[in-house]
Enzyme design. Structure first.
Site, PDB file in Angstrom:
ATOM      1  N   HIS A  68      61.726  30.576  33.156  1.00  0.00           N
ATOM      2  CA  HIS A  68      60.571  29.380  33.154  1.00  0.00           C
ATOM      3  C   HIS A  68      59.456  29.928  32.417  1.00  0.00           C
ATOM      4  CE1 HIS A  68      63.316  26.801  35.325  1.00  0.00           C
ATOM      5  NE2 HIS A  68      62.851  25.751  34.532  1.00  0.00           N
ATOM      6  N   CYS A 120      51.608  52.896  36.695  1.00  0.00           N
ATOM      7  CA  CYS A 120      51.313  54.289  36.068  1.00  0.00           C
ATOM      8  C   CYS A 120      51.693  55.069  36.890  1.00  0.00           C
ATOM      9  CB  CYS A 120      50.068  54.026  35.471  1.00  0.00           C
ATOM     10  SG  CYS A 120      48.878  54.299  36.807  1.00  0.00           S
ATOM     11  N   CYS A 123      46.886  55.622  39.111  1.00  0.00           N
ATOM     12  CA  CYS A 123      45.478  54.726  39.493  1.00  0.00           C
ATOM     13  C   CYS A 123      45.427  54.592  40.953  1.00  0.00           C
ATOM     14  CB  CYS A 123      45.441  53.658  38.656  1.00  0.00           C
ATOM     15  SG  CYS A 123      46.637  52.368  39.223  1.00  0.00           S
ATOM     16  N   ARG A 138      49.131  46.045  34.736  1.00  0.00           N
ATOM     17  CA  ARG A 138      49.563  44.907  35.654  1.00  0.00           C
ATOM     18  C   ARG A 138      49.883  43.756  34.602  1.00  0.00           C
ATOM     19  NH1 ARG A 138      44.422  43.106  38.833  1.00  0.00           N
ATOM     20  NH2 ARG A 138      44.368  45.420  39.327  1.00  0.00           N
TER      21      ARG A 138
END
Length: 408
Positions: A68, A120, A123, A138
């Site tokens: 959706h 990653c 971080c 993100r």
């Protein structure tokens, strides 16, 4: 320009049988479903796909399905997120065709699931156990080019090949193409024995819905659960709750046809709001003697969110927001209502850390672990060739499909 179609092997007809030297470092010309404007039909176009740059991988997409979120982006519900021409799609599976400089955890021929919420691994976010967000990779619906150089990897060439027009990316994946380029943080390697047509669902709906139950809410045996919206994500919530031993799973949807599929996925009670003579939250409180322990909002509607929140038991009820809300309107509750002990939280990708946790998810599913016996086949209601992508979108828009699997 290079065109590739050579795969050989066993897994759904595919394996590691690449002739990588034929295409590595070269531009690939292939087919993609390009959308040129809000609500306009997808056009199967020839696009050029550049080689992967530093910390990127190029993937041969074998299966993709429609969510959706793709539908909302195609219709242009959020004007700020519009970017055309664009290649949508974020739920897929495929094989690594080539890797860019610095990529060490993936190699040519690996079976992968691309993910829209990357990891990653280095971080402060990725190192924090309390979140599955990544500082750089993100989910970002505004992103339309690659980070390495601020350019897309998709182009359309003029007839004389003198000019190239950019075609934009979507949700870190862009799977409506025979080949795509993603950041290595957004590609999860899975065992080659896993059926790629089913693993496609881990890119979004299964991970999001099941993870919301297992990770975000931590539903326990005997819990009472209400699910608002029985699309693919909502039914994945039901699957997760069933496997966690929830004693009551209430499905809420205005489509009566969803009741049959809901029963298959573990829904014990069904409510059609169109048939209710009182607010849904009151109906649920009567059914559960005070409210559910957990509610999951999967509709992307603020009025529905309000009902989901007030359907939970005071003192400990938790509402998990999974629906995408394009409206600029704010939450439909007063701060003082939180003093009754009810809580509300959003959930991205089921709070799974994709790169580090999905491979284990697949391993347990393949081993037949009792807590991972997901009915993945039940989510694939239609299968079509890639060229019929417009038909697949119509099926979803009309509420006739959960997941339509496209074969590339």
């Amino acid at each position: 320009m290079s065109t590739v179609n050579g795969f050989h092997g066993n897994n759904n007809g595919y394996s590691n049988g690449f002739h990588a030297s034929d295409t590595t470092g070269k531009i690939i010309t292939c087919k993609a479903a390009v959308v040129w404007g809000p609500g306009e039909p997808f056009v199967i176009e020839e696009v050029q796909v550049d080689p992967p740059q530093k910390m990127e991988v190029r993937i041969k997409i074998l299966f993709t399905s429609i969510c959706h979120t793709d539908l909302s982006a195609w219709l242009g519900h959020n004007e700020a997120q519009r970017a055309f021409p664009r290649i949508l799609g974020h739920e897929a599976s495929g094989i690594v065709e080539s890797v860019g400089e610095g990529v060490e955890d993936l190699k040519v021929g690996d079976h992968v699931v691309p993910i829209f919420n990357g990891e990653c691994g280095g971080c402060t976010y990725c190192k924090c156990e309390q979140t599955n967000l990544c500082a750089k990779f993100r989910v970002n619906p505004m992103k339309r080019v690659m980070d390495a150089d601020g350019q897309p990897r998709f182009w359309m060439a003029s007839k004389d090949w003198e000019e190239r027009r950019p075609v934009y990316h979507f949700l870190n994946v862009s799977s409506f193409a025979e080949y795509t380029v993603v950041d290595s943080a957004c590609a999860v390697r899975i065992q080659p024995a896993a059926p790629l047509h089913k693993m496609c669902l881990l890119s979004c709906c299964i991970s999001t819905g099941v993870g919301a139950v297992w990770n975000t809410a931590n539903v326990h045996e005997g819990s009472k659960v209400a699910i608002f919206g029985l699309g693919a994500v909502g039914l994945a919530v039901a699957e997760g709750a069933r496997l966690r031993g929830a004693s009551q799973i209430i499905g809420v949807d205005i489509n009566p046809d969803k009741m049959i599929k809901g029963r298959e996925m573990g829904v014990t009670d069904f409510i059609n709001p169109a048939n209710c003579k009182k607010p849904i939250n009151e109906t649920i409180k009567e059914m559960t003697k005070g409210g559910v322990d957990f509610s999951f909002e999967c509709a992307g509607n603020l009025d529905v969110l309000r009902e989901a929140f007030t359907s939970t038991h005071d003192g400990w009820g938790l509402t998990v927001i999974l629906g995408i809300h394009p409206t600029p309107k704010l939450l439909p509750l007063h701060p003082m209502e939180l003093f009754d002990g009810r809580r509300m939280v959003g959930c991205v990708f089921g709070d799974f850390k994709g790169k580090s946790q999905l491979p284990e998810f697949v391993e347990k599913y393949m081993k037949g672990d009792a807590t991972f016996k997901l009915n993945l086949d039940g989510f694939i209601t239609h299968e079509l060739p890639f060229e019929k992508i417009n038909e697949a979108f119509r099926l979803l828009q009309q509420g006739k499909s959960l997941r339509c699997l496209l074969h590339l």
